[in-house]
Design a protein around this motif. Structure first.
Motif, PDB file in Angstrom:
ATOM      1  N   ASN A   1       1.138  10.465 -12.544  1.00  0.00           N
ATOM      2  CA  ASN A   1       2.306   9.830 -11.288  1.00  0.00           C
ATOM      3  C   ASN A   1       1.785   8.690 -10.902  1.00  0.00           C
ATOM      4  OD1 ASN A   1       0.300  10.908  -9.802  1.00  0.00           O
ATOM      5  ND2 ASN A   1       1.236  12.705  -8.924  1.00  0.00           N
ATOM      6  N   ILE A   2       0.481   8.339 -11.083  1.00  0.00           N
ATOM      7  CA  ILE A   2      -0.075   7.199 -10.695  1.00  0.00           C
ATOM      8  C   ILE A   2       0.455   5.993 -11.432  1.00  0.00           C
ATOM      9  CG2 ILE A   2      -2.162   5.494 -10.238  1.00  0.00           C
ATOM     10  CD1 ILE A   2      -3.612   7.762  -9.153  1.00  0.00           C
ATOM     11  N   MET A   3       0.183   6.350 -12.705  1.00  0.00           N
ATOM     12  CA  MET A   3       0.852   5.207 -13.782  1.00  0.00           C
ATOM     13  C   MET A   3       2.307   4.877 -13.660  1.00  0.00           C
ATOM     14  SD  MET A   3      -0.230   3.112 -15.834  1.00  0.00           S
ATOM     15  CE  MET A   3      -1.887   3.612 -16.326  1.00  0.00           C
ATOM     16  N   HIS A   4       3.004   6.124 -13.204  1.00  0.00           N
ATOM     17  CA  HIS A   4       4.435   6.099 -13.172  1.00  0.00           C
ATOM     18  C   HIS A   4       4.653   4.865 -12.035  1.00  0.00           C
ATOM     19  CE1 HIS A   4       7.413   8.284 -15.235  1.00  0.00           C
ATOM     20  NE2 HIS A   4       6.683   9.162 -15.638  1.00  0.00           N
ATOM     21  N   ALA A   5       4.216   5.367 -10.780  1.00  0.00           N
ATOM     22  CA  ALA A   5       4.230   4.211  -9.859  1.00  0.00           C
ATOM     23  C   ALA A   5       4.015   2.831 -10.031  1.00  0.00           C
ATOM     24  CB  ALA A   5       3.515   4.839  -8.558  1.00  0.00           C
ATOM     25  N   ALA A   6       2.692   2.730 -10.875  1.00  0.00           N
ATOM     26  CA  ALA A   6       2.215   1.567 -11.131  1.00  0.00           C
ATOM     27  C   ALA A   6       3.105   0.700 -11.919  1.00  0.00           C
ATOM     28  CB  ALA A   6       0.796   1.698 -11.579  1.00  0.00           C
ATOM     29  N   THR A   7       3.877   1.417 -12.785  1.00  0.00           N
ATOM     30  CA  THR A   7       4.905   0.582 -13.663  1.00  0.00           C
ATOM     31  C   THR A   7       6.193   0.759 -13.144  1.00  0.00           C
ATOM     32  OG1 THR A   7       5.322   2.748 -14.962  1.00  0.00           O
ATOM     33  CG2 THR A   7       3.508   0.937 -15.588  1.00  0.00           C
ATOM     34  N   LEU A   8       6.574   1.022 -11.840  1.00  0.00           N
ATOM     35  CA  LEU A   8       7.887   0.919 -11.243  1.00  0.00           C
ATOM     36  C   LEU A   8       8.028  -0.424 -10.477  1.00  0.00           C
ATOM     37  CD1 LEU A   8       9.491   3.658 -10.852  1.00  0.00           C
ATOM     38  CD2 LEU A   8       8.776   3.649  -8.349  1.00  0.00           C
ATOM     39  N   ARG A   9       9.263  -0.960 -11.232  1.00  0.00           N
ATOM     40  CA  ARG A   9       9.721  -2.054 -10.794  1.00  0.00           C
ATOM     41  C   ARG A   9      10.781  -1.916  -9.561  1.00  0.00           C
ATOM     42  NH1 ARG A   9      11.195  -6.666 -14.828  1.00  0.00           N
ATOM     43  NH2 ARG A   9      10.484  -7.867 -13.265  1.00  0.00           N
ATOM     44  N   LYS A  10      10.502  -2.425  -8.454  1.00  0.00           N
ATOM     45  CA  LYS A  10      11.442  -2.170  -7.456  1.00  0.00           C
ATOM     46  C   LYS A  10      12.486  -3.415  -7.492  1.00  0.00           C
ATOM     47  CE  LYS A  10      10.029   1.426  -4.451  1.00  0.00           C
ATOM     48  NZ  LYS A  10       9.385   1.982  -3.298  1.00  0.00           N
TER      49      LYS A  10
ATOM     50  N   MET B   1     -12.625   8.978  -5.879  1.00  0.00           N
ATOM     51  CA  MET B   1     -13.145   8.660  -4.496  1.00  0.00           C
ATOM     52  C   MET B   1     -12.159   8.655  -3.564  1.00  0.00           C
ATOM     53  SD  MET B   1     -16.442   7.759  -5.260  1.00  0.00           S
ATOM     54  CE  MET B   1     -16.754   7.058  -3.484  1.00  0.00           C
ATOM     55  N   SER B   2     -10.725   8.355  -3.794  1.00  0.00           N
ATOM     56  CA  SER B   2      -9.687   8.368  -2.831  1.00  0.00           C
ATOM     57  C   SER B   2      -9.597   9.749  -2.220  1.00  0.00           C
ATOM     58  CB  SER B   2      -8.578   7.795  -3.401  1.00  0.00           C
ATOM     59  OG  SER B   2      -8.690   6.772  -4.358  1.00  0.00           O
ATOM     60  N   ASP B   3      -9.125   9.649  -0.859  1.00  0.00           N
ATOM     61  CA  ASP B   3      -8.489  10.743  -0.286  1.00  0.00           C
ATOM     62  C   ASP B   3      -6.905  10.639  -0.260  1.00  0.00           C
ATOM     63  OD1 ASP B   3     -10.730  12.045   0.866  1.00  0.00           O
ATOM     64  OD2 ASP B   3     -11.147  10.202   2.100  1.00  0.00           O
ATOM     65  N   ARG B   4      -6.495   9.336  -0.222  1.00  0.00           N
ATOM     66  CA  ARG B   4      -5.225   9.168  -0.492  1.00  0.00           C
ATOM     67  C   ARG B   4      -4.900   7.654  -1.434  1.00  0.00           C
ATOM     68  NH1 ARG B   4      -1.942   7.133   3.498  1.00  0.00           N
ATOM     69  NH2 ARG B   4      -3.805   6.763   4.989  1.00  0.00           N
ATOM     70  N   ILE B   5      -3.685   7.641  -1.944  1.00  0.00           N
ATOM     71  CA  ILE B   5      -3.915   6.441  -2.928  1.00  0.00           C
ATOM     72  C   ILE B   5      -2.447   5.898  -2.724  1.00  0.00           C
ATOM     73  CG2 ILE B   5      -3.565   5.820  -5.444  1.00  0.00           C
ATOM     74  CD1 ILE B   5      -4.874   8.952  -5.889  1.00  0.00           C
ATOM     75  N   VAL B   6      -2.606   4.610  -2.498  1.00  0.00           N
ATOM     76  CA  VAL B   6      -1.605   3.740  -2.228  1.00  0.00           C
ATOM     77  C   VAL B   6      -1.333   3.089  -3.594  1.00  0.00           C
ATOM     78  CG1 VAL B   6      -0.643   1.573  -1.392  1.00  0.00           C
ATOM     79  CG2 VAL B   6      -1.391   3.315   0.145  1.00  0.00           C
ATOM     80  N   VAL B   7      -0.059   2.899  -4.268  1.00  0.00           N
ATOM     81  CA  VAL B   7       0.071   2.486  -5.507  1.00  0.00           C
ATOM     82  C   VAL B   7       0.987   1.184  -5.334  1.00  0.00           C
ATOM     83  CG1 VAL B   7       0.586   2.907  -7.997  1.00  0.00           C
ATOM     84  CG2 VAL B   7      -0.165   4.723  -6.503  1.00  0.00           C
ATOM     85  N   MET B   8       0.560  -0.061  -5.932  1.00  0.00           N
ATOM     86  CA  MET B   8       1.105  -1.114  -5.904  1.00  0.00           C
ATOM     87  C   MET B   8       1.813  -1.568  -7.037  1.00  0.00           C
ATOM     88  SD  MET B   8      -0.412  -3.417  -3.000  1.00  0.00           S
ATOM     89  CE  MET B   8       0.832  -4.473  -2.974  1.00  0.00           C
ATOM     90  N   CYS B   9       2.991  -2.161  -7.432  1.00  0.00           N
ATOM     91  CA  CYS B   9       3.507  -2.746  -8.411  1.00  0.00           C
ATOM     92  C   CYS B   9       4.076  -4.291  -7.875  1.00  0.00           C
ATOM     93  CB  CYS B   9       4.505  -1.912  -9.358  1.00  0.00           C
ATOM     94  SG  CYS B   9       5.001  -2.554 -10.697  1.00  0.00           S
ATOM     95  N   GLU B  10       3.677  -5.265  -8.781  1.00  0.00           N
ATOM     96  CA  GLU B  10       4.575  -6.805  -8.422  1.00  0.00           C
ATOM     97  C   GLU B  10       4.434  -6.760  -6.899  1.00  0.00           C
ATOM     98  OE1 GLU B  10       7.630  -6.879 -11.171  1.00  0.00           O
ATOM     99  OE2 GLU B  10       6.155  -6.899 -12.806  1.00  0.00           O
ATOM    100  N   GLY B  11       3.517  -6.589  -6.180  1.00  0.00           N
ATOM    101  CA  GLY B  11       3.674  -7.059  -4.724  1.00  0.00           C
ATOM    102  C   GLY B  11       4.286  -6.133  -4.052  1.00  0.00           C
ATOM    103  N   LYS B  12       4.671  -5.059  -4.342  1.00  0.00           N
ATOM    104  CA  LYS B  12       5.434  -4.016  -3.427  1.00  0.00           C
ATOM    105  C   LYS B  12       4.612  -2.689  -3.543  1.00  0.00           C
ATOM    106  CE  LYS B  12      10.048  -6.127  -4.075  1.00  0.00           C
ATOM    107  NZ  LYS B  12      10.769  -6.428  -5.290  1.00  0.00           N
ATOM    108  N   LYS B  13       4.785  -2.106  -2.562  1.00  0.00           N
ATOM    109  CA  LYS B  13       4.148  -0.625  -2.440  1.00  0.00           C
ATOM    110  C   LYS B  13       5.036   0.296  -3.333  1.00  0.00           C
ATOM    111  CE  LYS B  13       2.923   2.917   0.861  1.00  0.00           C
ATOM    112  NZ  LYS B  13       2.684   3.357   2.084  1.00  0.00           N
ATOM    113  N   THR B  14       4.875   0.993  -4.305  1.00  0.00           N
ATOM    114  CA  THR B  14       5.667   1.805  -5.083  1.00  0.00           C
ATOM    115  C   THR B  14       5.353   3.259  -5.094  1.00  0.00           C
ATOM    116  OG1 THR B  14       4.345   1.030  -6.991  1.00  0.00           O
ATOM    117  CG2 THR B  14       6.278  -0.116  -6.734  1.00  0.00           C
ATOM    118  N   GLY B  15       4.210   3.550  -4.282  1.00  0.00           N
ATOM    119  CA  GLY B  15       3.964   5.054  -4.263  1.00  0.00           C
ATOM    120  C   GLY B  15       2.958   5.134  -3.270  1.00  0.00           C
TER     121      GLY B  15
END
Lengths: 335, 497
Positions: B488-497, B463-477
């Protein structure tokens, strides 16, 4: 998955006329007629016009309180302050007439104003400060009781008697034509029931009061000002308690400070018997009227067949249990 | 690692319409920390519920300490020594720590509860775990981390031999996680078998010995942690064939104006400095694992929950959104993930729900104009192909997909240009799902803009045209659909900043 997915009730509840009026109201009307018939047969004295008149007389103030509190109940709240409230407002008005020489019209106005103030206070406590309605109105119930006594110095207040120069207001509810007394109050009550039914079902205030009682959070997330509409339910309740206070003053000779506790339960009980849900979200003003009639019928009728006030309490309690159980069953079915 | 203590083999479980577990295997050894990984909905929790007897299995065997077993309720599993430390702690805040640990099996003395003995026992347990907690303290006064320690102590008090940790670190601070790991290592040294469910890739590397990966209810494989890389695990988690074609190219017109701009939004732990833009006619996907803060971001943006700071611009103009009322005035509509609680008033009719947000437009003086109200409701029933016998039908009687359409109708009737769809197809069957997708595509084609929060990777990619990925309250991608892959979505989704 389409239309046949929809739950079907039985033939009786699906009948369009039954659906329009509501099962519970039909049951309540039937009970009312049966009760009336039973008392009429059982006691010749009950059949008297004067008895009917007194049933009506004593039902006005309860009915008025009940109409108002129905709105609080539909939001999922309650208003306990109305019982001691009507005494307090009546005392304030009476005090101004008796001790400050004010005309009756001013007394009536002050009675209503005081009721609106307490109603608004209740609304603010519940909707803005988010106190539980039970607690908030329990507190204002106490405040009202104290306030009435302090304002009048603990003295009973007698509103001007019928026939006196200032006693005109009593004929708002009972028109004395000499040969016959007309229960004029019943006409007003009926008109108010119709008016408030329209408010509940046909206006924004009513729609949102029902919506808040059904699902407050979903209503809030729809962009509705839930604080305003929740508050308005308590203001309506306050206003009708004010009308109830006037009816009380017109019906009774004297108003005594420190009384009134428990009157709110008659009103709430009437609303519940009439099909208003304690959980909020559903209820009707016409049902409330019928519910209160059942309560007053029991109150007035039972002594005629030799059962005294204590029995009336027990029977009213039993009737309430049945009414609430019907509500519980309805909610179970919904889930 | 010692000998095998628990073997689940060929576990199969179906619910009406869902094949939740498809012949899953899991083997746990004594003195091992075994990670159980997979995306949301991969079946990890279901597997653990089968293990502890909350669900019965349709097929397969469970062997525990050399015997085949089948528990019928968690109590039996507990008595046998298999306990779960839940993600959501089941604590009675007003009771003390010791009272919580011994609830249901209080030591008695002469018909009364022996509090002294209970506190003594609790103290012994904490001593074994080397942690400092006063057993007489009220549970609600402890931090989440300490409460979790109490859960662990409770587990040990049952003579546990296998402990399942269900996302234990989700609510913990770094320091608390360190302490938790210390305890887990202690338990491992005591020859216990530990199942560790988590999404956090870096933790898996630190604390676990082996990893079992699940996907879509199936068993993918088991790796030795020390011999595998983060990428190996991610590939196993997402390596599914996508049956629905993902979007390859954004359908947003070049140079489409920005209709919504969110800058440095902060709201508690779950929304930290989130910024993004939404263009006219765009579907902006919000991806992330459970608890990434996506719903919280949407709710803060919509004014449903208070925000601490951040600026919001609608059509280039700065707006103050403090309540949902403000958001609706700005033309923003929110479709909650939890329809029944936040979306619809189930006990009311389709028509009443449709005009909920825009009742003032259907008034005649002070009265509601029922005729026009029914007309508009009917119009949206037709437009959205909502299946209902009539607009006077109670919403509670409709199916999930049709209830969702009623919520969509509510916001369309209000003429909202920005729609936030939070898990738009959760609990909706497959047929209705594609209708909702079709509808969303139509809406953006008409120039509306959509933020779509979804935990389903296929839905995000489709569905998406663009994807924002979040992890633990922060935007990670932030990934354009042309470059987006599950990996690459899963990478960003497991990225702890």
């Amino acid at each position: 998955m389409m239309a046949n997915n929809v739950k079907k009730g039985n033939a009786f509840t699906e009948n369009p006329i039954v659906r329009a009026i509501g099962t519970q109201k039909i049951v309540v009307v039937a009970v009312l007629i049966i009760l009336f018939g039973f008392f009429c047969i059982a006691s010749p004295a009950f059949r008297q016009y004067s008895t009917i008149l007194s049933i009506m007389d004593y039902s006005y103030y309860t009915t008025l309180m009940a109409i108002g509190v129905t709105f609080c109940l539909i939001t999922g709240g309650v208003d306990l302050s109305i019982g001691t409230g009507i005494i307090c407002y009546g005392l304030l008005g009476g005090f101004l007439i008796n001790h400050k020489g004010m005309p009756v019209a001013v007394g009536l106005l002050v009675t209503l104003l005081a009721a609106l103030v307490i109603g608004t206070l209740n609304g603010a406590l519940v909707a803005i400060l988010e106190l539980p309605p039970f607690i908030a109105t329990l507190c204002t119930m106490m405040i009202c009781r104290g306030l009435g006594s302090i304002a009048t110095g603990g003295l009973s207040q007698n509103w001007p008697p019928a026939g006196s120069e200032q006693g005109w207001f009593r004929s708002i509810f009972k028109l004395d034509l000499g040969t016959i007394k007309l229960p004029l109050g019943f006409v007003w009550v009926l008109l108010l029931v119709i008016l408030m039914s329209v408010v509940l079902n046909k206006t924004k205030v009513g729609r949102y009061i029902i919506a808040i009682g059904s699902n407050k959070e979903a209503t809030r997330l729809s962009g509705v000002n839930v604080i305003k509409y929740q508050m308005s339910a308590y203001i309506i309740s306050g206003f009708f308690a004010g009308l109830g206070a006037i009816a009380y003053a017109a019906t009774f000779q004297a108003i005594a400070p420190g009384t009134g506790a428990g009157l709110e339960l008659d009103a709430i009980g009437g609303a519940i018997i009439g099909g208003t849900s304690m959980n909020g979200g559903s209820g009707s003003v016409a049902g409330t009227l019928l519910g209160v009639f059942i309560m007053s019928m029991l109150k007035t009728g039972l002594p005629f067949i030799g059962l005294q006030a204590n029995w009336q309490q027990i029977i009213t309690g039993l009737v309430l249990i049945v009414a609430v159980y019907i509500d519980v069953l309805k909610n179970k079915k919904m889930q | 690692m010692g000998e095998v203590i628990l073997t689940m083999k060929g576990i199969d479980k179906s619910f009406p319409g869902v094949h939740a577990l498809d012949h899953v295997d899991l083997e746990v050894r004594k003195g091992e920390v075994h990670a159980l990984m997979g995306e949301n909905g991969a079946g990890k929790s279901t597997l653990m519920k089968v293990l502890t007897g909350i669900y019965s299995k349709d097929e397969g065997t469970i062997t525990y300490e050399g015997r085949e077993i089948e528990f019928t309720n968690p109590r039996e599993a507990q008595d046998a020594g298999i306990v779960i430390v839940h993600q959501e702690l089941n604590m009675m805040g007003h009771l003390t720590v010791a009272q919580n640990i011994f609830i249901g099996r209080e030591p008695m003395k002469g018909g009364l509860i022996d509090d002294g003995k209970m506190n003594e026992e609790a103290r012994k347990l904490f001593g074994m775990l080397n942690i400092e907690i006063d057993p007489t303290e009220k549970m609600s006064r402890l931090t989440v981390g300490k409460q979790q320690m109490c859960e662990i102590a409770k587990a040990i008090s049952h003579d546990a031999k296998v402990i399942v940790f269900d996302e234990p670190s989700a609510a913990l601070t770094e320091a608390e996680i360190e302490e938790l790991f210390k305890i887990i290592r202690d338990l491992r040294a005591k020859e216990m078998g530990i199942v560790y469910i988590s999404h956090r890739m870096d933790e898996i590397k630190v604390i676990t010995d082996r990893v079992t990966v699940m996907r879509d209810g199936g068993y993918v494989g088991t790796l030795v942690t020390a011999e595998s890389t983060k990428d190996d695990i991610i590939n196993m988690m997402v390596g599914r064939v996508i049956y629905e074609d993902p979007k390859t190219q954004s359908t947003v017109k070049p140079g489409a104006p920005v209709v919504l701009k969110v800058e440095h939004l902060n709201a508690g732990k779950m929304v930290q400095d989130v910024s993004f833009e939404l263009h006219k006619g765009e579907i902006l996907g919000f991806s992330g694992l459970m608890g990434a803060g996506r719903t919280e971001t949407a709710r803060a943006l919509f004014g449903a929950d208070p925000k601490e700071s951040g600026e919001i611009y609608v059509n280039g103009e700065k707006v103050e959104i403090k309540t949902p009322m403000d958001a609706v005035k700005c033309g923003i509509g929110y479709l909650s993930e939890d329809r029944k609680r936040f979306g619809i008033v189930t006990a009311k009719t389709v028509a009443e729900n449709t005009t909920m947000a825009c009742l003032e437009e259907y008034m005649k003086g002070i009265f509601i104009d029922s005729r026009r109200e029914n007309e508009v409701a009917q119009k949206y029933v037709d437009d959205l192909k909502t299946k209902t016998p009539g607009v006077d039908q109670l919403v509670v009687n409709l199916s999930g997909g049709n209830q969702q359409k009623v919520v969509i109708a509510k916001w369309l009737a209000k003429n909202c240009d920005i729609l936030i769809f939070d898990e738009p197809t959760r609990g909706i069957d497959v047929g209705a799902k594609s209708e909702i997708y079709h509808l969303m595509n139509e809406l953006v084609a008409e120039g509306k803009s959509i933020i779509m929060i979804s935990s389903e990777m296929t839905e995000i990619l489709r569905m998406s045209d663009r994807i924002v990925v979040m992890c633990e309250g922060k935007k990670t991608g932030e990934i354009d659909i042309a470059e987006a892959t599950q990996e690459n979505i899963m990478h960003a989704a497991t990225l702890r900043k």
